[in-house]
Design a protein around this motif. Structure first.
Motif, short mmCIF file in Angstrom:
data_model
loop_
_atom_site.label_atom_id
_atom_site.label_comp_id
_atom_site.label_asym_id
_atom_site.label_seq_id
_atom_site.Cartn_x
_atom_site.Cartn_y
_atom_site.Cartn_z
N UNK A 30 0.85 -1.19 0.00
CA UNK A 30 0.00 0.00 0.00
C UNK A 30 0.89 1.24 0.00
N UNK A 31 0.51 2.25 -0.78
CA UNK A 31 1.23 3.51 -0.82
C UNK A 31 0.75 4.45 0.27
N UNK A 32 1.62 5.35 0.69
CA UNK A 32 1.31 6.34 1.72
C UNK A 32 1.55 7.73 1.14
N UNK A 33 0.56 8.62 1.33
CA UNK A 33 0.69 10.02 0.93
C UNK A 33 0.51 10.88 2.18
N UNK A 34 1.41 11.83 2.38
CA UNK A 34 1.35 12.75 3.51
C UNK A 34 1.01 14.13 2.96
N UNK A 35 -0.09 14.71 3.48
CA UNK A 35 -0.54 16.04 3.04
C UNK A 35 -0.59 16.95 4.26
N UNK A 36 0.24 17.99 4.25
CA UNK A 36 0.27 18.95 5.35
C UNK A 36 0.18 20.36 4.80
N UNK A 37 -0.30 21.26 5.63
CA UNK A 37 -0.30 22.67 5.26
C UNK A 37 1.12 23.23 5.22
N UNK A 49 -8.65 8.32 2.85
CA UNK A 49 -8.12 9.42 3.66
C UNK A 49 -8.27 9.00 5.12
N UNK A 50 -7.16 9.00 5.84
CA UNK A 50 -7.15 8.53 7.23
C UNK A 50 -7.35 9.68 8.20
N UNK A 51 -8.22 9.45 9.16
CA UNK A 51 -8.43 10.40 10.24
C UNK A 51 -7.54 9.97 11.40
N UNK A 52 -6.27 10.38 11.35
CA UNK A 52 -5.29 9.97 12.35
C UNK A 52 -4.24 11.08 12.48
N UNK A 53 -3.54 11.11 13.61
CA UNK A 53 -2.43 12.07 13.73
C UNK A 53 -1.44 11.86 12.58
N UNK A 54 -1.02 12.93 11.94
CA UNK A 54 -0.27 12.82 10.69
C UNK A 54 1.07 12.11 10.87
N UNK A 55 1.85 12.47 11.87
CA UNK A 55 3.18 11.87 12.01
C UNK A 55 3.06 10.43 12.49
N UNK A 56 2.40 10.22 13.63
CA UNK A 56 2.26 8.87 14.16
C UNK A 56 1.50 7.98 13.21
N UNK A 57 0.44 8.52 12.60
CA UNK A 57 -0.37 7.74 11.66
C UNK A 57 0.42 7.31 10.45
N UNK A 58 1.22 8.22 9.90
CA UNK A 58 2.02 7.90 8.72
C UNK A 58 3.06 6.83 9.03
N UNK A 65 -1.68 17.33 -4.50
CA UNK A 65 -2.15 16.08 -3.89
C UNK A 65 -2.33 15.01 -4.96
N UNK A 66 -2.91 15.39 -6.09
CA UNK A 66 -3.05 14.43 -7.20
C UNK A 66 -1.67 13.93 -7.62
N UNK A 67 -0.71 14.82 -7.73
CA UNK A 67 0.65 14.43 -8.09
C UNK A 67 1.26 13.47 -7.08
N UNK A 68 1.02 13.72 -5.80
CA UNK A 68 1.55 12.84 -4.75
C UNK A 68 0.89 11.46 -4.81
N UNK A 69 -0.42 11.44 -5.07
CA UNK A 69 -1.12 10.15 -5.20
C UNK A 69 -0.55 9.37 -6.38
N UNK A 70 -0.34 10.05 -7.49
CA UNK A 70 0.24 9.39 -8.68
C UNK A 70 1.62 8.83 -8.36
N UNK A 71 2.42 9.60 -7.62
CA UNK A 71 3.79 9.18 -7.29
C UNK A 71 3.79 7.96 -6.36
N UNK A 73 -3.86 3.31 -1.72
CA UNK A 73 -3.10 4.44 -1.16
C UNK A 73 -3.85 4.96 0.06
N UNK A 74 -3.11 5.13 1.14
CA UNK A 74 -3.65 5.76 2.35
C UNK A 74 -3.09 7.18 2.41
N UNK A 75 -3.99 8.16 2.61
CA UNK A 75 -3.58 9.56 2.69
C UNK A 75 -3.71 10.02 4.15
N UNK A 76 -2.64 10.59 4.68
CA UNK A 76 -2.63 11.16 6.02
C UNK A 76 -2.64 12.67 5.89
N UNK A 77 -3.55 13.34 6.58
CA UNK A 77 -3.71 14.80 6.47
C UNK A 77 -3.57 15.45 7.84
#
Length: 129
Positions: free
Chosen positions: A4-11, A94-103, A51-57, A64-68
């Protein structure tokens, strides 16, 4: 076997990059990983296109699981998934989890060959009740 792929999305691009660096150091290269953060001007924010680019990558046929980090990242991730469309959108969560620990935990689970459902469940175990 494909993990499974992991995508990290942060402000914050620094938070996204730092989280991705932690994931790489802890699980190595066997998990497809991408991150994005910040707006086009280099400030705080998120971008649907990035985000689309990160999902593709980080794309994997296993999903793919996305952490936000914040609501705007979640909203823009939802829009990105909609724009990607079916059938691939079914394999993106899209995961509802703490971004660092979740990722980190999601990537550790993924590195062992876990399914998308198992990876997401592991990340969600970290979410506050």
């Amino acid at each position: 076997m494909t993990n499974v792929g992991i995508v990290i999305v942060s402000h914050s691009p620094k938070v996204a990059e730092g989280t991705a660096d932690m994931v790489r150091q802890m699980v190595g290269e066997e998990v497809p990983l991408a991150w994005c953060g910040g707006n086009a001007e280099g400030g705080l924010g998120t971008s649907v296109e990035a985000i689309i680019g990160a999902i593709e990558c980080a794309w994997s046929d296993a999903g793919v699981a996305i952490l936000v980090d914040l609501g705007g990242a979640e909203t823009n991730s939802e829009m990105a998934v909609e724009m990607i469309g079916e059938p691939r959108a079914r394999k993106i969560v899209i995961c509802n989890a703490p971004i660092v620990e979740g990722a980190v935990m999601a990537a550790a689970e993924a590195s062992g060959g876990a399914s998308l459902r198992e990876v997401v469940a592991t990340a969600h175990e970290l979410a506050p009740a």
